[in-house]
Design a protein around this motif. Structure first.
Motif, PDB file in Angstrom:
ATOM      1  N   LEU A  30       0.836  -1.206   0.000  1.00 19.25           N
ATOM      2  CA  LEU A  30       0.000   0.000   0.000  1.00 19.25           C
ATOM      3  C   LEU A  30       0.870   1.254   0.000  1.00 19.25           C
ATOM      4  N   THR A  31       1.966   1.217   0.760  1.00 22.99           N
ATOM      5  CA  THR A  31       2.881   2.359   0.820  1.00 22.99           C
ATOM      6  C   THR A  31       3.554   2.579  -0.530  1.00 22.99           C
ATOM      7  N   ALA A  32       3.964   1.492  -1.178  1.00 24.09           N
ATOM      8  CA  ALA A  32       4.639   1.600  -2.473  1.00 24.09           C
ATOM      9  C   ALA A  32       3.722   2.212  -3.526  1.00 24.09           C
ATOM     10  N   TRP A  33       2.465   1.794  -3.532  1.00 23.21           N
ATOM     11  CA  TRP A  33       1.537   2.354  -4.515  1.00 23.21           C
ATOM     12  C   TRP A  33       1.254   3.830  -4.223  1.00 23.21           C
ATOM     13  N   ARG A  34       1.065   4.177  -2.962  1.00 24.75           N
ATOM     14  CA  ARG A  34       0.836   5.582  -2.595  1.00 24.75           C
ATOM     15  C   ARG A  34       2.030   6.445  -2.994  1.00 24.75           C
ATOM     16  N   ALA A  35       3.225   5.896  -2.887  1.00 24.62           N
ATOM     17  CA  ALA A  35       4.428   6.649  -3.228  1.00 24.62           C
ATOM     18  C   ALA A  35       4.496   7.013  -4.708  1.00 24.62           C
ATOM     19  N   THR A  36       3.731   6.322  -5.547  1.00 24.00           N
ATOM     20  CA  THR A  36       3.698   6.658  -6.972  1.00 24.00           C
ATOM     21  C   THR A  36       2.820   7.876  -7.236  1.00 24.00           C
ATOM     22  N   GLY A  37       2.100   8.340  -6.223  1.00 27.42           N
ATOM     23  CA  GLY A  37       1.206   9.481  -6.379  1.00 27.42           C
ATOM     24  C   GLY A  37      -0.171   9.106  -6.876  1.00 27.42           C
ATOM     25  N   ARG A  38      -0.421   7.801  -6.980  1.00 25.24           N
ATOM     26  CA  ARG A  38      -1.723   7.334  -7.449  1.00 25.24           C
ATOM     27  C   ARG A  38      -2.570   6.856  -6.261  1.00 25.24           C
ATOM     28  N   THR A  39      -3.820   6.551  -6.515  1.00 28.42           N
ATOM     29  CA  THR A  39      -4.775   6.304  -5.438  1.00 28.42           C
ATOM     30  C   THR A  39      -5.185   4.837  -5.366  1.00 28.42           C
ATOM     31  N   GLN A  40      -5.845   4.502  -4.249  1.00 32.31           N
ATOM     32  CA  GLN A  40      -6.304   3.135  -4.022  1.00 32.31           C
ATOM     33  C   GLN A  40      -7.517   3.152  -3.111  1.00 32.31           C
ATOM     34  N   SER A  41      -8.323   2.113  -3.256  1.00 24.58           N
ATOM     35  CA  SER A  41      -9.524   1.987  -2.433  1.00 24.58           C
ATOM     36  C   SER A  41      -9.720   0.523  -2.069  1.00 24.58           C
ATOM     37  N   LEU A  42     -10.705   0.270  -1.236  1.00 22.23           N
ATOM     38  CA  LEU A  42     -10.971  -1.094  -0.770  1.00 22.23           C
ATOM     39  C   LEU A  42     -12.431  -1.425  -1.008  1.00 22.23           C
ATOM     40  N   LEU A  43     -12.666  -2.598  -1.577  1.00 18.11           N
ATOM     41  CA  LEU A  43     -14.021  -3.076  -1.858  1.00 18.11           C
ATOM     42  C   LEU A  43     -14.150  -4.490  -1.318  1.00 18.11           C
ATOM     43  N   SER A  44     -15.104  -4.692  -0.426  1.00 16.68           N
ATOM     44  CA  SER A  44     -15.243  -5.984   0.246  1.00 16.68           C
ATOM     45  C   SER A  44     -16.685  -6.469   0.189  1.00 16.68           C
TER      46      SER A  44
END
Length: 222
Positions: free
Chosen positions: A95-109
């Motif tokens: 999660l940290t590595a993806w955030r460091a790219t400046g892009r976003t993420q979400s969670l769907l459960s």
């Protein structure tokens, strides 16, 4: 087209609750007199909706009353096993590595929303996500309509779904977005044979999923 957002699955993907899911399912079936369910059979049969999964494990069509009873036993057993479950060991790094790219993420459960957001395991990493959606009581038991609503709320189509089941793959394809299947080999919820039949990129750990999200293979698989 570059991926600019990852939608992460929760159960079995970011959340290492595979043992709890398998044990609770075995306990629930045993409670209604169906014995002999193993992790291997779980991996071979796992599908959604869960009622279909239970029918496959039972080897017959269960009655509505049996399905209700199974769910009650499952929820009770899963709650007992839940406290021991943690996020996967490399989840924070991924999660940290993806955030460091400046892009976003979400969670769907597919886990009930109110229970999901109350989990201490999720609260510890919730700051990584622009959106968290669990299931509401009136939603379909399949992931495709759930993902479609999530994507509409996000307002972006350059999305990669990272999940651990064929339901995640089917939902992503139906919604016109890419998918990487997280499959930690013998501890996964799907058998390797079923994974091979899906013909999608596979990540053996979560950090590898992030690398695939940044790689053209995830966008334009051969």
């Amino acid at each position: 087209m570059e991926i600019d957002h990852i939608v992460w699955d929760w159960n079995g993907t970011l959340f290492d609750d595979g043992d709890a899911l398998v044990l609770a399912t075995i306990d629930a079936l045993a409670a209604i007199g169906i014995a002999g369910v193993t992790r291997e059979r779980y991996q071979t049969c796992f599908t959604r909706p869960i009622t279909d999964f239970y029918d496959l494990l039972a080897g017959r069509t269960l009655t509505p009353a049996e399905q209700t009873l199974l769910d009650e036993h499952f929820q009770h057993s899963y709650a007992r096993h839940l406290a021991a479950a943690r996020v996967h060991s490399d989840a924070v790094d991924a999660l940290t590595a993806w955030r460091a790219t400046g892009r976003t993420q979400s969670l769907l459960s597919m886990y009930p929303h109110e229970q999901l957001v109350a989990l201490p395991q999720l609260r510890a990493i919730a700051h990584f996500f622009t959106r968290v959606d669990g299931m509401s009581v009136d939603e379909s038991p399949r992931k495709q309509p759930h993902l479609r609503r999530h994507l509409a709320a996000l307002g972006t189509r350059r999305v990669l779904v990272v999940g651990d089941s064929d339901d995640d793959v089917a939902a992503a394809h139906a919604c016109g977005v890419r998918c990487v299947l997280y499959h930690p080999r013998e501890r996964a919820l799907l058998s390797q044979a079923r994974v091979s039949a899906l013909a999608v990129p596979v990540a053996r750990d979560l950090s590898a999923a992030v690398l695939l999200a940044s790689d053209d293979y995830a966008v334009n698989p051969t």
